[in-house]
Design a protein around this motif. Structure first.
Motif, PDB file in Angstrom:
ATOM      1  N   GLY A  47     119.477  14.137 140.006  1.00  0.00           N
ATOM      2  CA  GLY A  47     119.456  13.462 138.711  1.00  0.00           C
ATOM      3  C   GLY A  47     118.485  14.171 137.795  1.00  0.00           C
ATOM      4  O   GLY A  47     117.689  15.005 138.249  1.00  0.00           O
ATOM      5  N   TRP A  97     113.164   6.918 150.073  1.00  0.00           N
ATOM      6  CA  TRP A  97     112.403   8.088 149.648  1.00  0.00           C
ATOM      7  C   TRP A  97     112.811   8.549 148.256  1.00  0.00           C
ATOM      8  O   TRP A  97     113.991   8.559 147.921  1.00  0.00           O
ATOM      9  N   GLU A  98     111.827   8.866 147.450  1.00  0.00           N
ATOM     10  CA  GLU A  98     112.083   9.472 146.154  1.00  0.00           C
ATOM     11  C   GLU A  98     111.216  10.713 145.976  1.00  0.00           C
ATOM     12  O   GLU A  98     110.170  10.849 146.614  1.00  0.00           O
ATOM     13  N   PHE A 135     121.864   4.434 147.159  1.00  0.00           N
ATOM     14  CA  PHE A 135     121.142   5.631 146.703  1.00  0.00           C
ATOM     15  C   PHE A 135     121.466   5.964 145.247  1.00  0.00           C
ATOM     16  O   PHE A 135     120.570   6.350 144.483  1.00  0.00           O
TER      17      PHE A 135
HETATM   18  O1  LIG Z   1     113.074  13.904 138.786  1.00  0.00           O
HETATM   19  C1  LIG Z   1     114.255  13.516 138.811  1.00  0.00           C
HETATM   20  O2  LIG Z   1     114.686  12.625 138.039  1.00  0.00           O
HETATM   21  C2  LIG Z   1     115.180  14.083 139.880  1.00  0.00           C
HETATM   22  C3  LIG Z   1     114.989  13.403 141.231  1.00  0.00           C
HETATM   23  C4  LIG Z   1     115.940  12.222 141.283  1.00  0.00           C
HETATM   24  C5  LIG Z   1     115.755  11.285 142.436  1.00  0.00           C
HETATM   25  C6  LIG Z   1     115.632  11.740 143.763  1.00  0.00           C
HETATM   26  C7  LIG Z   1     115.496  10.823 144.797  1.00  0.00           C
HETATM   27  C8  LIG Z   1     115.496   9.447 144.522  1.00  0.00           C
HETATM   28  C9  LIG Z   1     115.611   9.013 143.206  1.00  0.00           C
HETATM   29  C10 LIG Z   1     115.760   9.921 142.177  1.00  0.00           C
HETATM   30  C11 LIG Z   1     115.332  14.408 142.300  1.00  0.00           C
HETATM   31  O3  LIG Z   1     116.462  14.829 142.435  1.00  0.00           O
HETATM   32  S1  LIG Z   1     114.045  14.950 143.338  1.00  0.00           S
HETATM   33  C12 LIG Z   1     114.784  16.134 144.432  1.00  0.00           C
HETATM   34  C13 LIG Z   1     115.741  15.570 145.476  1.00  0.00           C
HETATM   35  O4  LIG Z   1     116.871  15.981 145.527  1.00  0.00           O
HETATM   36  C14 LIG Z   1     115.331  14.499 146.403  1.00  0.00           C
HETATM   37  C15 LIG Z   1     114.008  14.246 146.637  1.00  0.00           C
HETATM   38  C16 LIG Z   1     113.640  13.217 147.510  1.00  0.00           C
HETATM   39  C17 LIG Z   1     114.607  12.451 148.120  1.00  0.00           C
HETATM   40  C18 LIG Z   1     115.934  12.721 147.868  1.00  0.00           C
HETATM   41  C19 LIG Z   1     116.303  13.726 147.009  1.00  0.00           C
END
Ligand SMILES: O=C(O)C[C@@H](Cc1ccccc1)C(=O)SCC(=O)c1ccccc1
Ligand SMILES: [Zn+2]
Length: 157
Positions: A47, A97-98, A135
């Motif tokens: 995102g 997880w984020e 998710f």
């Molecule tokens: O900074 C952003 O908005 C992008 C972010 C979005 C997001 C990832 C995970 C949960 C909620 C929103 C990212 O894509 S971070 C990179 C990523 O692909 C990732 C990181 C941690 C967990 C899962 C995916």
């Protein structure tokens, strides 16, 4: 299509409310939407929000797909949401997880609504309402927070 610079968490724009997109502007932002998608994909994100590329407008892209961090993430075609408004969100929450392209090398468990209903304009300027869960709902909440100047570490219990 260009990739754009991504603001890190000390950039003021990430701590401000972004402005609504006027309906005449929808035509003018098509290139920006392509550049946001390219930038997100180059950064391996699922995102991205316009303030993250220094554009103070209420535009997000949601693009869940399995990746090494999230092998069980659902695959979806990327969706551009202009002026997204969360109309309803479930009382039921879940933790997951984020990460954030603007907060490098940081991961944390964040509690989010499990389901939500959202209204937005598509990149062709039509108004849509849709429900999401899991998710994808998490990504939407994370991106909508960016439009209000909120970063995920501020959401930790
Ligand atoms: O900074 C952003 O908005 C992008 C972010 C979005 C997001 C990832 C995970 C949960 C909620 C929103 C990212 O894509 S971070 C990179 C990523 O692909 C990732 C990181 C941690 C967990 C899962 C995916
Ligand atoms: Zn983020």
């Amino acid at each position: 299509t260009r990739t754009l610079a991504i603001a890190t968490h000390d950039a003021p724009i990430l701590h401000q409310r972004a402005q609504e997109v006027g309906d005449i502007q929808v035509h003018a932002i098509q290139t920006l939407l392509d550049e946001m998608l390219t930038t997100m994909q180059a950064a391996n994100g699922v995102g991205i929000a316009a303030p993250q590329v220094f554009v103070p407008l209420r535009i997000i892209i949601v693009a869940s797909q399995p990746n090494k961090r999230y092998p069980d993430a659902p695959f979806m075609e990327p969706i551009a949401m202009i002026n997204p408004e969360i109309l309803w969100q479930s009382d039921t929450t879940c933790s997951g997880w984020e990460g954030c392209l603007s907060v490098p090398d940081t991961r944390a468990q964040v509690k989010r609504a499990e389901r939500l209903r959202i209204r937005y304009w598509t990149r062709t300027g039509e108004q849509v309402e849709a429900e999401y869960s899991g998710f994808v709902a998490r990504i939407i909440q994370h991106e909508c927070d960016h439009l209000d100047g909120i970063l995920f570490p501020e959401r930790l219990e």
